[in-house]
Motif scaffolding. Structure first.
Motif, PDB file in Angstrom:
ATOM      1  N   GLY A  14      -4.042  -7.652 -16.850  1.00  0.00           N
ATOM      2  CA  GLY A  14      -4.740  -6.935 -16.335  1.00  0.00           C
ATOM      3  C   GLY A  14      -4.812  -5.504 -16.750  1.00  0.00           C
ATOM      4  N   PRO A  15      -5.932  -4.855 -16.546  1.00  0.00           N
ATOM      5  CA  PRO A  15      -5.988  -3.344 -17.037  1.00  0.00           C
ATOM      6  C   PRO A  15      -5.084  -2.488 -16.196  1.00  0.00           C
ATOM      7  N   SER A  16      -4.912  -1.305 -17.010  1.00  0.00           N
ATOM      8  CA  SER A  16      -3.874  -0.345 -16.418  1.00  0.00           C
ATOM      9  C   SER A  16      -4.115  -0.085 -15.081  1.00  0.00           C
ATOM     10  N   ALA A  17      -3.055   0.125 -14.196  1.00  0.00           N
ATOM     11  CA  ALA A  17      -2.973   0.462 -12.867  1.00  0.00           C
ATOM     12  C   ALA A  17      -3.721  -0.603 -12.000  1.00  0.00           C
ATOM     13  N   ALA A  18      -3.463  -1.934 -12.458  1.00  0.00           N
ATOM     14  CA  ALA A  18      -3.997  -3.239 -11.693  1.00  0.00           C
ATOM     15  C   ALA A  18      -2.944  -3.503 -10.631  1.00  0.00           C
ATOM     16  N   GLY A  19      -1.700  -3.139 -11.013  1.00  0.00           N
ATOM     17  CA  GLY A  19      -0.571  -3.352  -9.858  1.00  0.00           C
ATOM     18  C   GLY A  19       0.360  -4.380 -10.361  1.00  0.00           C
ATOM     19  N   LYS A  20       0.310  -4.765 -11.832  1.00  0.00           N
ATOM     20  CA  LYS A  20       1.025  -5.610 -12.489  1.00  0.00           C
ATOM     21  C   LYS A  20       2.610  -5.413 -12.227  1.00  0.00           C
ATOM     22  N   SER A  21       3.093  -4.123 -12.594  1.00  0.00           N
ATOM     23  CA  SER A  21       4.181  -3.819 -12.159  1.00  0.00           C
ATOM     24  C   SER A  21       4.792  -3.758 -10.936  1.00  0.00           C
ATOM     25  N   THR A  22       3.897  -3.376 -10.157  1.00  0.00           N
ATOM     26  CA  THR A  22       4.064  -3.455  -8.835  1.00  0.00           C
ATOM     27  C   THR A  22       4.488  -4.742  -8.209  1.00  0.00           C
ATOM     28  N   LEU A  23       3.647  -5.676  -8.586  1.00  0.00           N
ATOM     29  CA  LEU A  23       3.979  -7.066  -8.401  1.00  0.00           C
ATOM     30  C   LEU A  23       5.381  -7.652  -8.568  1.00  0.00           C
TER      31      LEU A  23
ATOM     32  N   TYR B 197      -4.263   0.753  -0.990  1.00  0.00           N
ATOM     33  CA  TYR B 197      -3.700  -0.636  -1.626  1.00  0.00           C
ATOM     34  C   TYR B 197      -3.700  -0.767  -2.942  1.00  0.00           C
ATOM     35  N   VAL B 198      -2.255  -1.037  -3.337  1.00  0.00           N
ATOM     36  CA  VAL B 198      -2.206  -1.533  -4.778  1.00  0.00           C
ATOM     37  C   VAL B 198      -2.015  -2.801  -5.122  1.00  0.00           C
ATOM     38  N   LEU B 199      -1.711  -3.659  -3.960  1.00  0.00           N
ATOM     39  CA  LEU B 199      -1.936  -5.047  -3.986  1.00  0.00           C
ATOM     40  C   LEU B 199      -2.403  -5.823  -2.788  1.00  0.00           C
TER      41      LEU B 199
ATOM     42  N   CYS C 218       0.785  -1.243  -0.188  1.00  0.00           N
ATOM     43  CA  CYS C 218       0.095  -0.128  -0.025  1.00  0.00           C
ATOM     44  C   CYS C 218       0.881   1.177   0.164  1.00  0.00           C
ATOM     45  N   TYR C 219       0.236   2.370  -0.564  1.00  0.00           N
ATOM     46  CA  TYR C 219       1.056   3.467  -0.641  1.00  0.00           C
ATOM     47  C   TYR C 219       0.395   4.510   0.187  1.00  0.00           C
ATOM     48  N   LYS C 220       1.077   5.419   1.135  1.00  0.00           N
ATOM     49  CA  LYS C 220       0.425   6.145   2.082  1.00  0.00           C
ATOM     50  C   LYS C 220       0.243   7.454   1.226  1.00  0.00           C
TER      51      LYS C 220
ATOM     52  N   PHE D 187      12.301  -3.558 -17.983  1.00  0.00           N
ATOM     53  CA  PHE D 187      11.628  -2.543 -17.495  1.00  0.00           C
ATOM     54  C   PHE D 187      10.379  -2.234 -18.417  1.00  0.00           C
ATOM     55  N   GLN D 188       9.478  -1.893 -17.841  1.00  0.00           N
ATOM     56  CA  GLN D 188       8.297  -1.332 -18.847  1.00  0.00           C
ATOM     57  C   GLN D 188       8.912  -0.192 -19.700  1.00  0.00           C
ATOM     58  N   ALA D 189       9.726   0.836 -19.060  1.00  0.00           N
ATOM     59  CA  ALA D 189      10.188   1.993 -19.714  1.00  0.00           C
ATOM     60  C   ALA D 189      11.527   1.697 -20.126  1.00  0.00           C
TER      61      ALA D 189
ATOM     62  N   LEU E 288      13.409   4.699 -10.177  1.00  0.00           N
ATOM     63  CA  LEU E 288      12.972   4.313 -11.548  1.00  0.00           C
ATOM     64  C   LEU E 288      11.581   5.008 -11.692  1.00  0.00           C
ATOM     65  N   ARG E 289      10.850   5.223 -10.780  1.00  0.00           N
ATOM     66  CA  ARG E 289       9.519   6.048 -10.845  1.00  0.00           C
ATOM     67  C   ARG E 289       9.776   7.485 -11.383  1.00  0.00           C
ATOM     68  N   HIS E 290      11.050   8.014 -11.091  1.00  0.00           N
ATOM     69  CA  HIS E 290      11.414   9.136 -11.640  1.00  0.00           C
ATOM     70  C   HIS E 290      11.193   9.618 -13.226  1.00  0.00           C
TER      71      HIS E 290
ATOM     72  N   THR F 270       1.759  -8.420 -20.012  1.00  0.00           N
ATOM     73  CA  THR F 270       1.490  -8.279 -21.293  1.00  0.00           C
ATOM     74  C   THR F 270      -0.017  -7.756 -21.582  1.00  0.00           C
ATOM     75  N   HIS F 271      -0.481  -7.023 -22.395  1.00  0.00           N
ATOM     76  CA  HIS F 271      -1.739  -6.717 -22.902  1.00  0.00           C
ATOM     77  C   HIS F 271      -2.263  -7.533 -23.936  1.00  0.00           C
ATOM     78  N   ASN F 272      -1.292  -8.133 -24.639  1.00  0.00           N
ATOM     79  CA  ASN F 272      -1.220  -8.924 -25.868  1.00  0.00           C
ATOM     80  C   ASN F 272      -1.684 -10.276 -25.803  1.00  0.00           C
TER      81      ASN F 272
ATOM     82  N   ASP G 255       8.248  -6.762 -18.028  1.00  0.00           N
ATOM     83  CA  ASP G 255       7.073  -5.856 -17.793  1.00  0.00           C
ATOM     84  C   ASP G 255       6.936  -5.480 -19.262  1.00  0.00           C
ATOM     85  N   GLU G 256       5.966  -5.820 -20.083  1.00  0.00           N
ATOM     86  CA  GLU G 256       5.539  -5.653 -21.250  1.00  0.00           C
ATOM     87  C   GLU G 256       6.624  -5.168 -22.293  1.00  0.00           C
ATOM     88  N   PRO G 257       7.351  -6.448 -22.442  1.00  0.00           N
ATOM     89  CA  PRO G 257       8.383  -6.762 -23.490  1.00  0.00           C
ATOM     90  C   PRO G 257       8.212  -6.471 -24.793  1.00  0.00           C
TER      91      PRO G 257
HETATM   92  N1  LIG Z   1       5.021   5.910  -5.587  1.00  0.00           N
HETATM   93  C1  LIG Z   1       3.533   5.762  -5.716  1.00  0.00           C
HETATM   94  N2  LIG Z   1       2.899   6.438  -4.979  1.00  0.00           N
HETATM   95  C2  LIG Z   1       1.476   6.162  -4.829  1.00  0.00           C
HETATM   96  N3  LIG Z   1       0.869   5.369  -5.747  1.00  0.00           N
HETATM   97  C3  LIG Z   1       1.527   4.611  -6.522  1.00  0.00           C
HETATM   98  C4  LIG Z   1       3.084   4.685  -6.399  1.00  0.00           C
HETATM   99  N4  LIG Z   1       3.538   3.732  -7.454  1.00  0.00           N
HETATM  100  C5  LIG Z   1       2.522   3.272  -8.128  1.00  0.00           C
HETATM  101  N5  LIG Z   1       1.313   3.755  -7.481  1.00  0.00           N
HETATM  102  C6  LIG Z   1       0.048   3.258  -7.904  1.00  0.00           C
HETATM  103  O1  LIG Z   1      -0.035   1.838  -7.940  1.00  0.00           O
HETATM  104  C7  LIG Z   1      -1.170   1.204  -8.861  1.00  0.00           C
HETATM  105  C8  LIG Z   1      -0.458   0.395  -9.439  1.00  0.00           C
HETATM  106  O2  LIG Z   1       0.456   0.660 -10.441  1.00  0.00           O
HETATM  107  P1  LIG Z   1       1.368  -0.144 -11.387  1.00  0.00           P
HETATM  108  O3  LIG Z   1       2.496   0.468 -12.058  1.00  0.00           O
HETATM  109  O4  LIG Z   1       1.711  -1.455 -10.713  1.00  0.00           O
HETATM  110  O5  LIG Z   1       0.324  -0.629 -12.411  1.00  0.00           O
HETATM  111  P2  LIG Z   1       0.430  -1.424 -13.703  1.00  0.00           P
HETATM  112  O6  LIG Z   1      -0.585  -2.627 -13.530  1.00  0.00           O
HETATM  113  O7  LIG Z   1       1.840  -2.062 -14.270  1.00  0.00           O
HETATM  114  O8  LIG Z   1      -0.274  -0.661 -14.679  1.00  0.00           O
HETATM  115  P3  LIG Z   1       0.175  -0.438 -16.459  1.00  0.00           P
HETATM  116  O9  LIG Z   1      -0.289  -1.457 -17.256  1.00  0.00           O
HETATM  117  O10 LIG Z   1      -0.506   0.848 -16.839  1.00  0.00           O
HETATM  118  O11 LIG Z   1       1.611  -0.592 -16.342  1.00  0.00           O
HETATM  119  C9  LIG Z   1      -1.583   2.505  -9.503  1.00  0.00           C
HETATM  120  O12 LIG Z   1      -2.886   3.043  -9.154  1.00  0.00           O
HETATM  121  C10 LIG Z   1      -0.543   3.626  -9.328  1.00  0.00           C
HETATM  122  O13 LIG Z   1      -1.005   5.085  -9.239  1.00  0.00           O
END
Ligand SMILES: Nc1ncnc2c1ncn2[C@@H]1O[C@H](COP(=O)(O)OP(=O)(O)OP(=O)(O)O)[C@@H](O)[C@H]1O
Ligand SMILES: [Mg+2]
Lengths: 232, 808
Positions: free
Chosen positions: A38-47, A19-21, A10-12, A89-91, B805-807, A198-200, A166-168
């Motif tokens: 999963g859709p964007s912002a689902a938390g994939k990259s976070t995981l 909570y993101v996961l 979770c993020y404060k 990395f995604q980016a 990396l977030r940067h 991946t989204h594909n 992450d989305e290679p």
């Molecule tokens: N440093 C942070 N502070 C607050 N919230 C964050 C931070 N980093 C990520 N988030 C939030 O965590 C959630 C999940 O982000 P994540 O990057 O895991 O999504 P994703 O599934 O990879 O999306 P995408 O498909 O667009 O890459 C998002 O809602 C994002 O806003």
């Protein structure tokens, strides 16, 4: 090889905790090829970041190759990362001030590989990805697709046991994308465990299990046959 | 106008946002401006400003050159030869003489200058009151006239406007030489007063001037030595004048082959000679201050570039939003100007303080030093340079960006690697330059420190500790002749010797100051003939009382000490002289011949040295003469700290003389240490500059690495994600710091080897390219650079890859 038990992140924020996961429970055996969708912002990259041990700030239990990661100190986690993980990395995150060749050399330089072997490994990898001709260019002189290729090459150059991607294929032409997938498949057959996001759906089908994430929750797990595209 | 005001307000706000940057820039520039302007102001006053005489460029000074060095001609030679030449408009001369001024306040001894009647007109300075001397006043009998200095007139005569025609009573040992040490006074009529700032070249400010009269006596058979000064004719160059003097020297040699065979008449511009040897240290410091300015500018350039780069995004946004290139530049310019102006003001303040400090620190024998004040041109110059630096580097990055890729830079967030690389290299080389320059300064300072240490450990041949010196001047009015004075001194020695804690006491002639401790005596040695026309050898000459050697701790290595019974015909020589002429025989009992008198050697003493003449050349002669002169130096060796003994000694002397006759009382160690003042002065300032340079250069190293780290946070995060350990990152940043330092050190060592020879004359017992010093300084600099790199390195190693990396 990987066990996640009740992993939460979770993020404060100003509004309180977001909570993101939530309650991620996952078992991945050695040699598996997993796709996360999963859709964007689902938390994939976070995981993926948690599994790759780039992110230390989460709760729950995570065991990697018999090591309880949640009990380890950041330094030990880093060591584990070095030992097992290759990350796409995604980016892209290529190093702008280094050439393609130098970018590929970076992971090796941190892994006690002999200098004499390093050149051979880098050249071999360049060859495998068909980017020998670009080795002296800087990332900013490459197209988006080429940059992605380099990013993948850099992730696998040190021959990791666990590849996190992450989305290679996000920026690649479909033929190139397929090439990458074939390469992943080959690496997988050679023993590497692969987790890709991946989204594909076509590329998703390369994974033997497809894990679906939504709003931070695990939203079921399917096999490639159950993909909507396949069902049709 | 409103736009400008808006720019200023915005600029102030931006600076306020980043006060660290502003403070560092202002401080660095202010220090550099302050140091430079201060030193340059002093140099300008002392060296560059023309002498305060009419057409000072055409005034030359002349002297006699022989293989023993340069010296003033005798009055006789001056009259015979110097006035013959056609290349001068006028040739004048002056001498130096001790006078006792009687009848005003207390009698006291002063040095004053007899001058030829044409000297003051030649210099082109008119009297404030009355007149200067007339030619007929150079004749004996007409010569009792005096021209006063402004200072004497105001301090001693209350600036009395009716002073002309009054008389001044003067007496001098020279006037009375042939009347056996009794002192007649003579009345001089005051005919003029000179303006406030007038003084003669080469001379300490004199209280008055009297006519120069030709006069032989038993001591100066050719007349006293005089210093010739001439004014070149308009069309005559220095070279032509030199050639003319060479011809004249040849004629003189033909006419007087016995005495003038190896003498030549030389000349030089007065300005050159006035400062000869005295400005070296100052010029050196000017160079050092210049280095500090260069380092500061390099540093500020880097700071500005860093800042501009950090604001690239903001500027790009402004341009995309429609700001014209001119507006963006104007904004950057305003900010730079704000900073450099602030720095300039702070620098000005510092300059005023520093000039005072330098003048205060400076050893006194530098002419015109007191005239040093903050110089407008200099201030303008340094201000200009720093403002230019600010402008150039403050706006350069904006120029580049404005040029090409504003929109792109906004889109992609990075500039092309080629540009990034180019700028990085420029920044790097600026830091390298700073390190190199500070190394040179550090090496210079270290060499001087080592020299001073070596000098302090030098074996002087005597033991200066626990010796108290008292300069005693007896008023001639009360002690009119030699007998009285001798009685006084003999009694004093007797009394002091009986005091507790006194080991021994002795007298030495007062003109025998340390450094110029001795007079000179020419002599010949039977069996060592001097070729015709060659000058006799000279030795240092000390007139002492028995007990001198014991008091100073000079060992007698052969023969015996001088006793009360020995007089001028028994002498002690030093080992240098003994080795030179009596290397394979016993010198005891042999004789030296001085003007026909035989001086029998009764003893040989250790050779002594002092800091000004660390390598005594010719040797020394000591003789015992009765203490019949009015001023003597009294030496006492105590068995304790001599300073504690000072009040007791003063009490004894005052009790005996019933008057204040002690003019100075110091320990011998203090006097010795004072002779090192010039070196110490250069050392302190050079050390200060080197320290400043080091600090600024290290700020440079730190700033650059800190900036790099901040710029590369993302890359560092990526590297960590790719497996880099903390120590890998640490090593990479430290490595870059050390690499810069090493390049700088190598460049600096090369520079130091090329430049430190300008220090040669100030060094003792260490060569300008001393390897130990170079190594020491290099290592110290490398270690400091490592320390300066550590903070940025640590910060880099602490980067959290997730955040980095977030940067993106
Ligand atoms: N440093 C942070 N502070 C607050 N919230 C964050 C931070 N980093 C990520 N988030 C939030 O965590 C959630 C999940 O982000 P994540 O990057 O895991 O999504 P994703 O599934 O990879 O999306 P995408 O498909 O667009 O890459 C998002 O809602 C994002 O806003
Ligand atoms: Mg993502």
């Amino acid at each position: 090889m990987i066990t996640l038990k009740n992993v939460e992140k979770c993020y404060k924020t100003k509004a309180g905790f977001t909570y993101v996961l939530r309650q991620i429970n996952l078992q991945i055996a050695e040699g598996e090829f997993i796709t996360i969708m999963g859709p964007s912002a689902a938390g994939k990259s976070t995981l993926l970041n948690i599994v790759g041990m780039l992110d230390h700030d989460w709760e729950g239990e995570y065991t990697l190759a018999g090591q309880a990661v949640h009990t380890l100190k950041p330094k030990q986690r880093q060591a584990l990362n070095r030992q097992y993980v290759g990350f796409v990395f995604q980016a892209f995150n290529l190093l702008d001030s280094l050439t393609v060749y130098e970018n590929l050399d970076v992971p090796l330089s941190y892994r006690n590989v002999k200098t004499s072997q390093r050149a051979a490994i880098v050249c071999d990898t360049l060859d495998r990805f068909g980017i020998v001709g670009k080795k002296d260019l800087y990332p900013s002189q490459l197209s988006g697709g080429q940059q992605q290729l380099v990013a993948i090459a850099r992730a696998v150059v040190a021959n990791p046991k666990l590849i996190l991607a992450d989305e290679p294929t996000g920026n690649l032409h479909s033929t190139q994308g397929r090439e990458i997938m074939k390469l992943f498949k080959k690496l997988n057959e050679e023993g590497a465990t692969i987790i890709q996001v991946t989204h594909n759906e076509e590329y998703a089908a390369y994974g033997r299990r497809i894990i679906q994430l939504k709003d931070g929750w695990m939203d079921g797990e399917i096999t490639p046959d159950q993909l909507p595209g396949k069902a049709r | 106008m409103t736009i400008l005001w808006q720019d200023i307000r915005y600029g102030l706000r931006m600076l306020g946002k980043n006060p660290g940057f502003a403070v560092v820039v202002v401080l660095i520039l202010a220090v550099a401006i302050g140091a430079n302007t201060a030193v340059f102001s002093v140099v300008n006053a002392v060296v560059l400003r023309p002498l305060p005489y009419r057409d000072a460029d055409h005034i030359v000074t002349l002297w006699e050159q022989s293989k023993w060095g340069g010296r003033p001609p005798s009055h006789q030679d001056f009259l015979t030869w110097y006035r013959q030449s056609q290349v001068f408009e006028e040739v004048a001369a002056y001498a130096r003489q001790r006078f006792y001024v009687v009848g005003i306040d207390k009698s006291r001894e002063v040095w004053a200058n007899p001058v030829s009647a044409n000297l003051l007109p030649l210099l082109g300075v008119n009297p404030l009151l009355g007149r200067v001397f007339r030619p007929e006043e150079e004749q004996p009998g007409n010569d009792q006239v005096v021209v006063l200095s402004h200072r004497f007139w105001t301090d001693r005569l209350g600036a009395d406007p009716n002073v002309l025609g009054r008389t001044l009573s003067l007496t001098s040992d020279e006037m009375n030489r042939d009347t056996s040490l009794s002192f007649d006074r003579r009345d001089y009529t005051i005919v003029g007063v000179m303006p406030a700032d007038f003084e003669l070249p080469f001379e300490r400010p004199a209280p008055f001037w009297v006519p120069l009269v030709f006069q032989r006596d038993s001591y100066w058979e050719e007349g006293r030595p005089v210093r010739p000064i001439a004014r070149l004719k308009r069309a005559v160059t220095l070279e032509q004048a030199r050639a003319a003097m060479a011809v004249l020297s040849e004629q003189a040699k033909q006419a007087q082959p016995k005495t003038r065979a190896d003498r030549k008449i030389e000349l030089d511009r007065m300005q050159n000679r006035v400062l000869a040897g005295k400005t070296h240290g100052l010029l050196l410091l000017l160079g050092a201050a210049g280095f500090v300015l260069l380092i500061a500018c390099g540093n500020v350039a880097n700071l500005f570039m860093t800042r501009a780069a950090a604001r690239q995004q903001e500027l790009a946004t402004r341009m995309v939003l429609g700001a014209s290139r001119g507006r963006v530049l104007q904004q950057m310019l305003t900010e730079s100007l704000l900073l450099t102006t602030a720095a300039g003001l702070a620098g000005l303040l510092l300059t005023f303080l520093t000039v005072k400090a330098i003048v205060g620190l400076c050893p006194v024998d530098i002419p015109r030093l007191e005239q040093a004040s903050v110089d407008g041109t200099v201030l303008g110059f340094t201000l200009g340079i720093s403002i230019l630096t600010g402008l150039l580097f403050g706006t350069m990055p904006a120029w580049r960006m404005v040029d090409t890729r504003a929109s792109q830079s906004l889109k992609s967030g990075w500039t092309r690697p080629s540009i990034t690389r180019q700028r990085r290299r420029l920044r790097g080389s600026l830091v390298v330059l700073q390190i190199a320059l500070s190394l040179i300064l550090l090496v210079g300072a270290t060499l001087l420190i080592r020299s001073l240490i070596a000098l302090h450990h030098m074996d002087l041949g005597f033991r200066p500790e626990n010796v108290l010196t008292a300069h005693i001047e007896l008023p001639v009015a009360k002690y009119p002749d030699g007998k009285h004075r001798q009685l006084f001194f003999d009694e004093l020695i007797e009394r002091v010797r009986r005091l507790p804690h006194v080991r021994s006491a002795a007298l030495v002639r007062a003109s025998l100051q340390l450094g110029e401790m001795e007079g000179e005596l020419s002599f010949s040695v039977p069996g060592h003939p001097v070729p015709d026309g060659q000058e006799l050898p000279m030795a240092k000459w000390s007139c002492i009382s028995p007990g001198f050697f014991q008091t100073l701790g000079i060992p007698i290595v052969k023969g015996r000490d001088l006793t009360e019974q020995d007089h001028a015909d028994h002498i002690v020589i030093d080992e240098t002289l003994a080795n030179r002429y009596f290397s394979d025989e016993d010198p005891i009992g042999r004789v030296l011949v001085q003007e026909g008198h035989e001086l029998t050697i009764v003893g040989v003493a250790r050779t002594t040295r002092d800091f000004l003449t660390p390598n005594p050349a010719e040797g020394a002669i000591y003789m015992h003469l009765p203490a019949s002169l009015p001023d003597m130096i009294f030496l006492v060796r105590t068995d304790d700290d001599p300073i504690r003994f000072a009040p007791l000694l003063r009490q004894q002397i005052d009790a005996l003389s019933q008057e204040e006759v002690v003019t100075r009382m110091e320990t011998l160690e203090t006097i010795l240490s004072d002779t090192l003042a010039a070196r110490r002065f250069v050392m302190i300032l050079l050390g200060l500059f080197a320290g400043l340079a080091l600090i600024v250069a290290m700020i440079g190293v730190y700033g650059l690495l800190q900036y790099n780290t901040a710029q590369q946070t993302h890359d560092i995060g990526v590297r960590m994600a790719l497996g880099a350990r903390e120590q890998d990152i640490l090593a990479a940043v430290l490595g870059r710091g050390v690499k810069l330092a090493l390049i700088g050190i190598v460049a600096g060592v090369v520079g130091a080897v090329a430049l430190t020879r300008v220090l040669s004359s100030l060094l003792y017992d260490v060569t300008p390219t001393d390897p130990a010093t170079l190594t020491l300084v290099s290592v110290a600099l490398a270690v400091t650079a490592l320390l300066a790199s550590y903070l940025p390195a640590r910060r880099a190693a602490k980067v959290d890859p997730m955040v980095a990396l977030r940067h993106e």
